[in-house]
Design a protein around this motif. Structure first.
Motif, PDB file in Angstrom:
ATOM      1  N   UNK A 394       0.862  -1.185   0.000  1.00 35.06           N
ATOM      2  CA  UNK A 394       0.000   0.000   0.000  1.00 35.06           C
ATOM      3  C   UNK A 394       0.898   1.234   0.000  1.00 35.06           C
ATOM      4  N   UNK A 395       0.916   1.944  -1.123  1.00 37.09           N
ATOM      5  CA  UNK A 395       1.824   3.097  -1.256  1.00 37.09           C
ATOM      6  C   UNK A 395       1.377   4.272  -0.386  1.00 37.09           C
ATOM      7  N   UNK A 396       0.151   4.212   0.135  1.00 32.41           N
ATOM      8  CA  UNK A 396      -0.331   5.294   0.995  1.00 32.41           C
ATOM      9  C   UNK A 396       0.238   5.195   2.413  1.00 32.41           C
ATOM     10  N   UNK A 397       0.812   4.049   2.751  1.00 34.58           N
ATOM     11  CA  UNK A 397       1.411   3.889   4.081  1.00 34.58           C
ATOM     12  C   UNK A 397       2.838   4.404   4.077  1.00 34.58           C
ATOM     13  N   UNK A 398       3.356   4.679   5.281  1.00 36.76           N
ATOM     14  CA  UNK A 398       4.768   5.019   5.409  1.00 36.76           C
ATOM     15  C   UNK A 398       5.597   3.828   4.950  1.00 36.76           C
TER      16      UNK A 398
END
Length: 680
Positions: A394-398
């Motif tokens: 998930x690229x939205x996570x750090x």
């Protein structure tokens, strides 16, 4: 038609009646010609039906058909024999077969006849008989497994009751068909033997008749010998066709595919094979004395066909790829495609791009293997199957962050440092080590991040050192364990029931659905899993439910009965052998107050304890648990059996890891030491 008699029934009756009459009544040679021609046509019809029929059950009456055609053919044999011996004129068909097929030579005709008999008797009949026998045996042996598969599909909802009935009927028909075919092949074998004997008798009888009528023995041998061979050929050729039909039917592998297309594609569908065959033929024509005019052109034909097949396969692959892409695009464009987005994964592990190397096998990551081991470990410990754990980035996570979702809802998260190790002080390490302070995500214990170079020193000092994949795997394991009860679906329970039914069908049939529904059994198993107890001993659980379900269907009360039946397992889990276990007990006055406040309703029981009283009890529990934790012991509270359920419900929202057991769940040989009492 009177009595519902149909034209087809009349036709079959007339066919069999004719066969019987031909044994008794002499028939003219012209009628015999018609009957023999019909016999040949019938044999051809049977052959091509066997060849092109898609399922063997489409010719389920084939064994009966074999009997009918055999008796009909023998009756024609008898009629032609009668004409040969009485008039010497059996008609055009027999005469033509003797002169034309036999080459107007008794020796040639006899040789052809014997060859046909050998082919039919030793090759086709022998093979068909063996195949039919083996197929019948395997079909009968496979029946129980097929029946169980149908029952499993019916139980899971994959098929309807009507479809299940159709499939069971089909299995019965298959077993009956192949069983009948095993016996029917004997008709064909007997027919070949009868043909040989009848021909021999014809020959001897013809010679005797001719000699007695004043004909020279040589002339009688030629005349009656040719007619006898013709008679043998005209009956054996249809017999050979039907034998071939039998072989085709019992060896048919494809049930639904077009036989001709499948056979050609399997034989001439691999270009590499055709290239090798073509090259070999050309080589034989050039290198050996074999005819170069024959072998080289034939080899070239095979090579040309191979090129064409290879080209067609390439076109088919491109067309299939384009069609697949178009289908996928069409699916995306469909309005109803939104339905696929509504499904929710039971367990998801999402992580930032920095953690991808841990999950990528090509980069040496073993997170996928660890997830498989988690499912195996929990299955062994708790006796239930963990749903598929979905891993996705998930690229939205750090970059170093990960989250765990249960049924699409995030329940926890964590963060790791790639190329670092987590070091935790077990409590007795005096010398500290430098690192980045953090908390272990599973149990929220203080820890520090250290580098690879510090790992050996930290282990020497006594620190517990774990790598990032182990941190994530441990965290995931604890989350799954804490939510496993809500992940247990009715379908999972049905699978467990089906598994137990294989060895204990009587117990399962007695319990479900006569005494309890599947949902009620699910609730009991969920109650067990909720308190981290294994349901692996499903036999004991079901035996206990069957014993008590007749008196109560309250799933909470049934759970208590099950727990008491599993006392050995509970004792082994919480109270080690040859060791005194420290526990906390419940003040009898508190127990009495709790029981007095229990209110029973149709929806179940609940507590109506005074809030101040409840607060005092919870506060006392907190103090007593602290005593146990301070001496490094598990927080265990022992109560009377009747109170355990309600006390657990009262405390579970405040103390998630508190273990509450009743005296009936503890084996008599367990040694307990009370270090406190909950008073309130």
């Amino acid at each position: 038609m009177p009595g519902g008699l149909k034209k087809a029934d009349i036709g079959i009756g007339a066919f069999l009646l004719a066969a019987v009459l031909f044994f008794i009544i002499p028939i003219p040679s012209l009628l015999l010609d018609v009957m023999l021609a019909f016999n040949i046509a019938l044999a051809l019809a049977i052959l091509f039906n066997s060849l092109f029929v898609q399922e063997v059950l489409d010719m389920s009456f084939f064994p009966t058909l074999l009997l009918f055609t055999t008796i009909y053919r023998i009756s024609l044999n008898v009629s032609s024999t009668r004409l040969i011996l009485t008039t010497g004129n059996p008609g055009n068909v027999v005469t033509t077969f003797g002169q034309f097929v036999g080459g107007s030579s008794l020796i040639v005709g006899a040789i052809i006849f014997v060859i046909l008999l050998i082919i039919q008797f030793l090759v086709i009949n022998k093979g068909s008989e063996r195949v039919a026998e083996v197929t019948a045996r395997f079909t009968l042996d496979a029946m129980p497994g097929k029946q169980m598969a149908i029952d499993a599909d019916l139980n899971t909802g994959a098929i309807t009751d009507e479809e299940a009935k159709q499939q069971r009927a089909k299995i019965q028909k298959e077993s009956s068909f192949f069983g009948a075919m095993d016996g029917a092949t004997k008709y064909v074998k007997g027919d070949a033997m009868a043909g040989l004997i009848i021909t021999f008798i014809n020959l001897i009888g013809g010679i005797i008749t001719g000699v007695m009528g004043g004909t020279e023995i040589q002339e009688a041998l030629n005349t009656y010998g040719l007619l006898t061979i013709g008679d043998g050929l005209v009956s054996q050729i249809p017999s050979l066709l039907i034998s071939l039909s039998t072989g085709i039917l019992v060896t048919k592998g494809s049930k639904e595919a077009d036989f001709g297309t499948t056979l050609i594609s399997q034989l001439f569908g691999v270009p590499k094979v055709l290239y090798i065959v073509g090259a070999t033929l050309c080589l034989l024509g050039i290198v050996t004395p074999l005819s170069i005019v024959l072998f080289v052109p034939l080899g070239v034909v095979f090579i040309v066909v191979a090129r064409k097949v290879e080209k067609d396969l390439g076109i088919e692959a491109i067309e299939e790829e384009v069609e697949t892409a178009e289908t996928e695009a069409e699916e995306i464009r469909k309005p109803e495609n939104v339905v696929s987005l509504l499904s929710v994964d039971p367990i998801e592990l999402e992580f930032g791009y920095g953690i991808i190397p841990l999950a990528d096998v090509n980069q040496g990551g073993d997170l996928l293997d660890r997830v498989v081991m988690i499912r195996r470990q929990i299955a062994l410990e708790l006796g239930t199957v963990v749903p598929i754990i979905r891993l996705r980035d998930n690229i939205q996570l750090n970059p170093n962050q990960y989250i765990i979702k249960i049924k699409g809802v995030q329940v926890t998260e964590g963060e790791i440092l790639f190329d670092h190790y987590m070091a935790m002080n077990p409590g007795y390490v005096e010398e500290e080590i430098n690192g980045i302070p953090t908390f272990e995500p599973s149990f929220h214990l203080p820890a520090i991040w250290i580098t690879e170079s510090q790992r050996e020193r930290a282990e020497t000092l006594g620190y517990t050192v774990v790598d990032p994949p182990s941190i994530i795997a441990t965290h995931l394991t604890e989350v799954v364990r804490s939510h496993i009860s809500e992940l247990l679906t009715r379908q999972d329970v049905q699978n467990l029931v089906d598994n137990l039914k294989e060895t204990n069908p009587v117990l399962v049939d007695e319990l479900i659905p006569k005494l309890l529904g599947l949902g009620e059994v699910q609730k009991v198993l969920q109650n067990m899993l909720k308190e981290d107890l294994s349901i692996r001993d499903l036999l004991t659980i079901f035996e206990t439910l069957a014993d008590h379900a007749a008196t109560t269907r309250d799933t909470d009360v049934l759970t208590e009965y099950v727990r008491q039946a599993l006392a050995p397992a509970i004792s082994a889990k919480y109270f080690p052998a040859n060791e005194t276990t420290s526990v906390v007990t419940l003040d009898p006055k508190v127990e009495q107050d709790i029981m007095n406040s229990v209110k029973q309703t149709e929806q179940g029981a609940y507590l109506t304890l005074d809030p101040e009283r409840s607060k005092a009890i919870i506060s006392s529990v907190e103090n007593e648990i602290a005593k146990l934790e301070n001496i490094g012991k598990m927080p265990i509270i022992v109560t009377s059996p009747i109170v355990r359920l309600y006390f657990k419900k009262m405390t579970e929202d405040y103390f998630r890891d508190l273990i509450v057991v009743s005296y009936n769940e503890i084996e008599s040989n367990v040694e307990l030491q009370s270090v406190g009492m909950v008073t309130g």
